[in-house]
Design a protein around this motif. Sequence first.
Motif, PDB file in Angstrom:
ATOM      1  N   ARG A 154     -20.438  23.518  16.746  1.00 26.73           N
ATOM      2  CA  ARG A 154     -20.076  24.711  17.520  1.00 26.73           C
ATOM      3  C   ARG A 154     -19.107  25.582  16.737  1.00 26.73           C
ATOM      4  NH1 ARG A 154     -20.727  23.874  23.357  1.00 26.73           N
ATOM      5  NH2 ARG A 154     -21.843  21.932  23.331  1.00 26.73           N
ATOM      6  N   LEU A 168     -26.862  35.255  18.544  1.00 27.20           N
ATOM      7  CA  LEU A 168     -25.426  35.172  18.285  1.00 27.20           C
ATOM      8  C   LEU A 168     -25.022  36.125  17.161  1.00 27.20           C
ATOM      9  CD1 LEU A 168     -24.758  31.346  18.508  1.00 27.20           C
ATOM     10  CD2 LEU A 168     -24.044  33.097  20.089  1.00 27.20           C
ATOM     11  N   TYR A 179     -26.594  27.992  21.697  1.00 21.43           N
ATOM     12  CA  TYR A 179     -26.039  28.089  20.344  1.00 21.43           C
ATOM     13  C   TYR A 179     -27.155  28.022  19.295  1.00 21.43           C
ATOM     14  CZ  TYR A 179     -21.228  27.337  21.911  1.00 21.43           C
ATOM     15  OH  TYR A 179     -20.005  27.461  22.498  1.00 21.43           O
ATOM     16  N   LEU A 222     -26.827  21.836  22.040  1.00 27.32           N
ATOM     17  CA  LEU A 222     -26.585  23.166  21.464  1.00 27.32           C
ATOM     18  C   LEU A 222     -27.711  24.124  21.861  1.00 27.32           C
ATOM     19  CD1 LEU A 222     -25.340  22.161  17.892  1.00 27.32           C
ATOM     20  CD2 LEU A 222     -23.963  23.093  19.746  1.00 27.32           C
ATOM     21  N   LEU A 249     -19.630  29.364  15.632  1.00 31.83           N
ATOM     22  CA  LEU A 249     -18.776  30.433  16.160  1.00 31.83           C
ATOM     23  C   LEU A 249     -17.992  31.149  15.065  1.00 31.83           C
ATOM     24  CD1 LEU A 249     -17.432  28.925  19.483  1.00 31.83           C
ATOM     25  CD2 LEU A 249     -19.052  30.785  19.198  1.00 31.83           C
TER      26      LEU A 249
END
Length: 496
Positions: free
Chosen positions: A32, A90, A75, A70, A36
């Motif tokens: 993660r 994303l 994600y 995820l 990110l």
Amino acid sequence: MPKSPGGALLHGFSIDREAPVPIYRQLDAALRKLILNGTLLPAQKLPSTRELAQDLGVSRITVKSVYEQLVAEGYAEARTGAGTFVSHGLETDSAPNYRAPRRRSQTPAVEPTARAREIMATRATVRHGVIDGFRPGVPALDLFPVKVWNKYFNDAMMVEDRRNLGYGQTHGSADLRAAISRHLRDARGMQVDASQIIITSGAQQAFVLIAFVLLRQGDTVWYENPGHIAGRDVMRIMGANVAPVPIDREGMDIDHAIARHPKPAVIFTTPSHQQPLGTTMSLVRRLSLLNYAQENGAWIIEDDYDSEFRYRGRPLPALSALDTDRRVFYVGTFSKSMFASIRLGYVVVPPGLADTFAKARSLLGQNSAAMVEHAMARFMEEGRFVEHIRKMRRVYRDRRNVLQDCLTRDCADHLELQPTDAGMHMLAWLKGGIDDQTAHSALLDAGIESLPLSVYATGPIEHPALVLGFSGVSENRIPKLVRRMSGVLEGLRHSG
Ligand SMILES: Cc1ncc(COP(=O)(O)O)c(C=O)c1O
């Protein structure tokens, strides 16, 4: 020594085997973070599960579970045959070394509500994804007659007026409700008019509906302790004061509950086969419970999740069959007798409440898939369901025997079995001071599933144990898994 993956993608990440945080959590958090902060870019391919598992020296199932989580949270994206990729959606900023997702930076920070925090604190998604032995409550998916079922499903799609492509009937298919009422009469000794049955998308939705319709903020709910996890979470999140009631040899300890938590609005119980301890509620206890509910105006939820599977003697009729005052909501599911992704269950509601429940059901997500209901009704009408259950009963009994024998042979130093004559799981009490959460995590890292008894409990448990499902594992895999399990438990004992 922490081990680092050779793959350039995850350069710098290492697993710390000394840390109290389970390996899959460490990997999940690391991935993660890398997504990110933009180290892993949108659309970038993640290493294959095999490659990453090898690099990190962890099991492939651990990596798979992390990837699935995820994907479930957006994600990453899984592409059949191609692998798992960081999500396209994303978009990231291009600030050096820190690339926060644009969507997030444009949205004002939201303070989660108390309910949101409570939801996040549950284990709601824990049983999703890849299944391996000995996950509790999983039917023999390897033996499900998929070709036969396909025929019924196909026929349901082809119905001439295409009615099964619409929303379906509000209470659920009339044919299915009639088939269920016949089944309950034959198998559970219940006289139920089909008009009292509401089809749901599994037992869990029945619990949500009951809480939605009946519970007021602060109402007391007697709940078996240890007890079914997801039902308890839902009652609590819907505002109930969930009062844990211990289990003795006859089932729920009503005297304890009366003394400590008077005036419950709802009582949740699994009388046929207590989840997870396996106790069958005695007849005397059943009658006391019904009397108490009647005298005190409480409703009872009878969760009859796996009563089809009994390997010795005849089952006691359902608690609901003794209920002359109509205080019981009887909840059944096809997740165990068929398969979980069918998302079909039902609740038998006391007279006068069927329309309310049908409307509540519509508000909370409409009816189940009409074609699935149609297929299930024909599957039952033509005797396929009873035939399947009969066959599974023999299979599960054999699988239970093999697991019992293997555990007795290979794990006697670490586990004390509690023999069972019903259901799809058995309890194994841990010896030698091994904590059940630690054992569960170590086994998961070795590719073996189970559930720790403590996750079913409110407050501390007297003795740690593992809940081991036997129904979903083929007989020839059990010995190998048990030998591996013995090695893991042996290792824990020496490291502790
Ligand atoms: C005690 C108990 N009740 C009910 C269920 C069934 O849930 P559902 O029908 O929503 O799949 C389960 C499944 O794990 C269970 O363990």
